[in-house]
Design an enzyme around this catalytic site. Structure first.
Site, PDB file in Angstrom:
ATOM      1  N   LYS A   1      22.326  30.691  37.315  1.00 22.30           N
ATOM      2  CA  LYS A   1      21.217  30.528  37.849  1.00 22.30           C
ATOM      3  C   LYS A   1      21.003  31.642  39.080  1.00 22.30           C
ATOM      4  O   LYS A   1      19.772  32.183  38.957  1.00 22.30           O
ATOM      5  CB  LYS A   1      21.118  29.094  38.448  1.00 22.30           C
ATOM      6  CG  LYS A   1      20.853  28.075  37.503  1.00 22.30           C
ATOM      7  CD  LYS A   1      21.103  26.694  37.991  1.00 22.30           C
ATOM      8  CE  LYS A   1      20.932  25.627  36.694  1.00 22.30           C
ATOM      9  NZ  LYS A   1      21.496  24.267  37.148  1.00 22.30           N
TER      10      LYS A   1
ATOM     11  N   GLN B   1      22.865  20.441  41.611  1.00 15.13           N
ATOM     12  CA  GLN B   1      23.550  20.505  40.496  1.00 15.13           C
ATOM     13  C   GLN B   1      24.213  19.257  39.984  1.00 15.13           C
ATOM     14  O   GLN B   1      24.972  18.407  40.880  1.00 15.13           O
ATOM     15  CB  GLN B   1      24.567  21.565  40.486  1.00 15.13           C
ATOM     16  CG  GLN B   1      25.334  21.936  39.173  1.00 15.13           C
ATOM     17  CD  GLN B   1      24.456  22.390  38.252  1.00 15.13           C
ATOM     18  OE1 GLN B   1      23.404  23.201  38.676  1.00 15.13           O
ATOM     19  NE2 GLN B   1      24.466  22.139  36.692  1.00 15.13           N
TER      20      GLN B   1
ATOM     21  N   ASP C   1      13.936  21.228  39.371  1.00 12.39           N
ATOM     22  CA  ASP C   1      14.608  20.426  38.132  1.00 12.39           C
ATOM     23  C   ASP C   1      13.318  19.727  37.364  1.00 12.39           C
ATOM     24  O   ASP C   1      13.533  19.312  36.256  1.00 12.39           O
ATOM     25  CB  ASP C   1      15.621  19.402  38.496  1.00 12.39           C
ATOM     26  CG  ASP C   1      17.073  20.158  38.461  1.00 12.39           C
ATOM     27  OD1 ASP C   1      17.151  20.953  37.601  1.00 12.39           O
ATOM     28  OD2 ASP C   1      17.792  19.567  39.087  1.00 12.39           O
TER      29      ASP C   1
HETATM   30  N1  GUN Z   1      23.338  19.860  34.984  1.00  9.40           N
HETATM   31  C1  GUN Z   1      23.307  20.206  33.914  1.00  9.40           C
HETATM   32  N2  GUN Z   1      21.797  20.368  33.278  1.00  9.40           N
HETATM   33  C2  GUN Z   1      21.220  20.263  34.660  1.00  9.40           C
HETATM   34  C3  GUN Z   1      19.934  20.497  35.036  1.00  9.40           C
HETATM   35  O1  GUN Z   1      19.019  20.925  34.247  1.00  9.40           O
HETATM   36  N3  GUN Z   1      19.637  20.390  36.480  1.00  9.40           N
HETATM   37  C4  GUN Z   1      20.661  19.985  37.368  1.00  9.40           C
HETATM   38  N4  GUN Z   1      20.233  19.923  38.349  1.00  9.40           N
HETATM   39  N5  GUN Z   1      22.017  19.781  36.863  1.00  9.40           N
HETATM   40  C5  GUN Z   1      22.213  19.944  35.396  1.00  9.40           C
END
Ligand code: GUN
Length: 284
Positions: free
Chosen positions: A54, A98, A121
């Site tokens: 990211k 996360q 998200d």
């Molecule tokens: N962990 C796995 N996929 C995601 C996601 O789309 N967002 C977040 N915050 N954590 C994740």
């Protein structure tokens, strides 16, 4: 053996990042520096890798990014205080916590503590509720990425039967909602671990999306010739990422995601799209 067209999320994501770069340039020209933050609690290796990607995407696109790391011993109050600080920080337009969180921390509570207007998200109940209500809002990123991938490859959805496998709150449930919205118009069946005769169901599908995280869950015998098959769930086998879709599906399907690919790059592109929507004042 006939070979299906590859639904390659990485190719589309690279293209989307180019669009996002142009939007960042527009924002910067107006004096707005788009800025996001990630909150990572603990040191789950997969999460470390996802967060790293990211931040790499942000660097490529020109988005400022703050990488907040909290120890695995972080308690509920400390996590909620960290989220509250980001909610109140005018320099940060969007952020995410996360997942998964270490055992003992409540994921639903953490997601709900994020200001819905900063929820990159799209997983805050307010944003999920807006999706349910058919109102504009920040869309959950993996479902939005799957829809973008199907649209990009001109996979017909209107009036078609989509079987989504997996009813998780991050992918399956919101994806079923998104695909059945007016304008997309699919007829959606949401299958899960208690669904009897999954193969009988998927053989009726024009599109199968598997978000279960079980290697080789969808095999050729479960796919109607000409269908589109999207693997969202992933498993790590001997350090290699493997999707839910077995190799032999490519001989039956018309479209299929690569066995060792994922839609992760599209999820990240949609995350940054949400951030720019917030920064441009379009959403939130
Ligand atoms: N962990 C796995 N996929 C995601 C996601 O789309 N967002 C977040 N915050 N954590 C994740």
């Amino acid at each position: 053996m006939a070979s299906a067209e590859r639904l390659d999320g990485d190719v589309l994501a690279a293209r989307l990042r180019q669009d996002l770069k142009a939007r960042v340039a527009g924002l910067r020209a107006r004096g707005v520096v788009p800025a996001m933050a990630t909150v990572l609690v603990g040191d789950n290796p997969a999460s470390l890798s996802y967060v790293g990607r990211k931040h790499a995407d942000c660097a490529e696109i020109g988005i400022a990014a703050r990488d907040i790391r909290l120890p695995a011993t972080t308690d509920r109050q400390e996590l909620l205080a960290g989220i509250a600080r980001l909610n109140a920080d005018p320099a940060i337009q969007g952020f995410l916590v996360q997942l998964p969180l270490p055992a003992g921390l409540d994921e639903a509570e953490a997601l709900e503590a994020v200001d819905p207007g900063k929820d990159m998200d799209g997983l805050h109940p307010v944003n999920l509720g807006r999706l349910l209500a058919g109102r504009p809002g920040l869309l959950p990123c993996t479902p939005a990425g799957v829809l973008a991938l199907l649209n990009h490859h001109d996979v017909p959805l209107a009036g078609r039967h989509v079987v989504v496998i997996g009813r998780g709150a991050l992918v399956g449930r919101p994806l079923a909602m998104l695909l059945s919205m007016p304008g997309v118009d699919a007829t959606v069946t949401l299958a899960h671990s208690r669904t009897p005769d999954l193969a009988g169901l998927t053989r009726q599908a024009d599109v199968i999306v598997s978000a279960a995280g079980r290697t080789d869950l969808v095999t050729a015998a479960m796919v109607r010739p000409g269908a589109a098959v999207v693997g969202v769930g992933i498993t790590y086998l001997d350090g290699q990422m493997v999707s839910d879709i077995a190799d032999d599906v490519a001989g039956v399907a018309r479209w299929v995601t690569p066995r060792h690919g994922s839609v992760g790059s599209l999820t990240r592109a949609m995350l940054l799209k949400n951030l720019l929507d917030i920064a441009e004042g379009v959403a939130g």
